[in-house]
Design an enzyme around this catalytic site. Structure first.
Site, PDB file in Angstrom:
ATOM      1  N   HIS A   1       3.870   6.905   8.038  1.00 21.91           N
ATOM      2  CA  HIS A   1       3.389   5.617   7.520  1.00 21.91           C
ATOM      3  C   HIS A   1       4.286   4.561   8.151  1.00 21.91           C
ATOM      4  O   HIS A   1       5.449   4.435   7.779  1.00 21.91           O
ATOM      5  CB  HIS A   1       3.490   5.605   5.998  1.00 21.91           C
ATOM      6  CG  HIS A   1       2.781   4.473   5.357  1.00 21.91           C
ATOM      7  ND1 HIS A   1       2.627   4.381   3.992  1.00 21.91           N
ATOM      8  CD2 HIS A   1       2.176   3.372   5.862  1.00 21.91           C
ATOM      9  CE1 HIS A   1       1.970   3.271   3.694  1.00 21.91           C
ATOM     10  NE2 HIS A   1       1.683   2.644   4.820  1.00 21.91           N
TER      11      HIS A   1
ATOM     12  N   PHE B   1       0.841  -1.205   0.000  1.00 19.19           N
ATOM     13  CA  PHE B   1       0.000   0.000   0.000  1.00 19.19           C
ATOM     14  C   PHE B   1       0.872   1.250   0.000  1.00 19.19           C
ATOM     15  O   PHE B   1       1.744   1.426   0.852  1.00 19.19           O
ATOM     16  CB  PHE B   1      -0.912  -0.022   1.226  1.00 19.19           C
ATOM     17  CG  PHE B   1      -2.039   0.969   1.206  1.00 19.19           C
ATOM     18  CD1 PHE B   1      -2.850   1.130   0.095  1.00 19.19           C
ATOM     19  CD2 PHE B   1      -2.312   1.731   2.339  1.00 19.19           C
ATOM     20  CE1 PHE B   1      -3.907   2.031   0.094  1.00 19.19           C
ATOM     21  CE2 PHE B   1      -3.363   2.635   2.357  1.00 19.19           C
ATOM     22  CZ  PHE B   1      -4.161   2.781   1.238  1.00 19.19           C
ATOM     23  N   ALA B   2       0.641   2.102  -0.964  1.00 22.74           N
ATOM     24  CA  ALA B   2       1.454   3.299  -1.160  1.00 22.74           C
ATOM     25  C   ALA B   2       1.116   4.383  -0.142  1.00 22.74           C
ATOM     26  O   ALA B   2      -0.053   4.606   0.180  1.00 22.74           O
ATOM     27  CB  ALA B   2       1.235   3.848  -2.569  1.00 22.74           C
ATOM     28  N   THR B   3       2.143   5.082   0.306  1.00 22.60           N
ATOM     29  CA  THR B   3       1.938   6.204   1.228  1.00 22.60           C
ATOM     30  C   THR B   3       0.995   7.252   0.635  1.00 22.60           C
ATOM     31  O   THR B   3       0.090   7.716   1.338  1.00 22.60           O
ATOM     32  CB  THR B   3       3.283   6.820   1.642  1.00 22.60           C
ATOM     33  OG1 THR B   3       4.070   5.808   2.273  1.00 22.60           O
ATOM     34  CG2 THR B   3       3.097   7.985   2.595  1.00 22.60           C
TER      35      THR B   3
ATOM     36  N   GLY C   1      -7.623  20.287   1.250  1.00 21.58           N
ATOM     37  CA  GLY C   1      -6.484  19.951   2.092  1.00 21.58           C
ATOM     38  C   GLY C   1      -5.365  20.953   1.890  1.00 21.58           C
ATOM     39  O   GLY C   1      -5.087  21.369   0.762  1.00 21.58           O
TER      40      GLY C   1
ATOM     41  N   LEU D   1      -6.599   8.387   1.583  1.00 21.60           N
ATOM     42  CA  LEU D   1      -7.630   7.754   2.406  1.00 21.60           C
ATOM     43  C   LEU D   1      -7.889   8.575   3.669  1.00 21.60           C
ATOM     44  O   LEU D   1      -9.042   8.774   4.080  1.00 21.60           O
ATOM     45  CB  LEU D   1      -7.199   6.329   2.753  1.00 21.60           C
ATOM     46  CG  LEU D   1      -8.255   5.399   3.316  1.00 21.60           C
ATOM     47  CD1 LEU D   1      -9.363   5.140   2.306  1.00 21.60           C
ATOM     48  CD2 LEU D   1      -7.609   4.085   3.738  1.00 21.60           C
ATOM     49  N   MET D   2      -6.828   9.087   4.282  1.00 15.54           N
ATOM     50  CA  MET D   2      -6.969   9.947   5.466  1.00 15.54           C
ATOM     51  C   MET D   2      -7.724  11.231   5.116  1.00 15.54           C
ATOM     52  O   MET D   2      -8.612  11.669   5.859  1.00 15.54           O
ATOM     53  CB  MET D   2      -5.595  10.279   6.045  1.00 15.54           C
ATOM     54  CG  MET D   2      -4.901   9.112   6.710  1.00 15.54           C
ATOM     55  SD  MET D   2      -3.189   9.537   7.125  1.00 15.54           S
ATOM     56  CE  MET D   2      -2.834   8.313   8.386  1.00 15.54           C
ATOM     57  N   GLU D   3      -7.380  11.829   3.976  1.00 13.75           N
ATOM     58  CA  GLU D   3      -8.085  13.043   3.548  1.00 13.75           C
ATOM     59  C   GLU D   3      -9.559  12.750   3.284  1.00 13.75           C
ATOM     60  O   GLU D   3     -10.427  13.550   3.643  1.00 13.75           O
ATOM     61  CB  GLU D   3      -7.432  13.634   2.296  1.00 13.75           C
ATOM     62  CG  GLU D   3      -6.118  14.311   2.564  1.00 13.75           C
ATOM     63  CD  GLU D   3      -5.738  15.273   1.460  1.00 13.75           C
ATOM     64  OE1 GLU D   3      -6.285  16.393   1.436  1.00 13.75           O
ATOM     65  OE2 GLU D   3      -4.906  14.892   0.624  1.00 13.75           O
TER      66      GLU D   3
ATOM     67  N   ARG E   1      -7.368  21.311   6.798  1.00 16.90           N
ATOM     68  CA  ARG E   1      -8.176  21.654   5.640  1.00 16.90           C
ATOM     69  C   ARG E   1      -8.718  23.065   5.839  1.00 16.90           C
ATOM     70  O   ARG E   1      -8.787  23.547   6.971  1.00 16.90           O
ATOM     71  CB  ARG E   1      -9.348  20.668   5.459  1.00 16.90           C
ATOM     72  CG  ARG E   1      -8.915  19.219   5.329  1.00 16.90           C
ATOM     73  CD  ARG E   1     -10.081  18.292   5.027  1.00 16.90           C
ATOM     74  NE  ARG E   1     -10.611  18.497   3.693  1.00 16.90           N
ATOM     75  CZ  ARG E   1     -10.027  18.061   2.579  1.00 16.90           C
ATOM     76  NH1 ARG E   1      -8.891  17.396   2.622  1.00 16.90           N
ATOM     77  NH2 ARG E   1     -10.579  18.292   1.399  1.00 16.90           N
TER      78      ARG E   1
END
Length: 130
Positions: A68, A32-34, A61, A40-42, A112
């Protein structure tokens, strides 16, 4: 806009070949890429506040400070949660955390700003024109 500290949002996905570091160019390994974890967090932060924004408003954002800390292989579910921890005018601050099915994979702080969508897009569209 009626945003209050404590609002929470969540987003989840499955790790696919397309969301690996090797596929997005952030590394050479198929985990899973950073950048995908950050997105996903955003997304979780957007989900926390979007229902409370007024018509014509959205959020963008502006800052991330994220670690990570664990790799996740293809085929595993990942999710992120965001909690609104501060509201300073239009500036929103979130605590963000991501997990896979085994452990916490990332944590951080995300900021944000609430924007007027039409005004924001107009300003962006005028870049490079005289």
């Amino acid at each position: 806009m009626s945003l209050e500290v404590g609002l929470k949002g969540r987003a989840e996905t499955m790790v696919t070949q397309a969301s690996t570091a090797a596929a997005v160019g952030s590394g050479m390994v198929p985990v899973f890429a950073t950048p995908c974890m950050i997105a996903l967090m955003e997304h979780a932060a957007v989900n926390a506040v979007q229902p409370y924004l007024e018509g014509g408003e959205s959020s963008v954002g502006t800052h991330l400070d994220v670690s990570h800390t664990a790799a996740t292989p293809v085929g595993m579910k990942v999710w992120a949660e965001a909690e609104l921890t501060a509201v300073e005018g239009r500036k929103l601050t979130f605590a963000v955390t991501a997990w896979d099915e085994m452990e916490t994979i990332g944590t951080g702080v995300h900021q944000r700003f609430v924007i007027q969508t039409e005004k924001f897009l107009s300003r962006a569209g005028n870049k490079g024109t005289t």
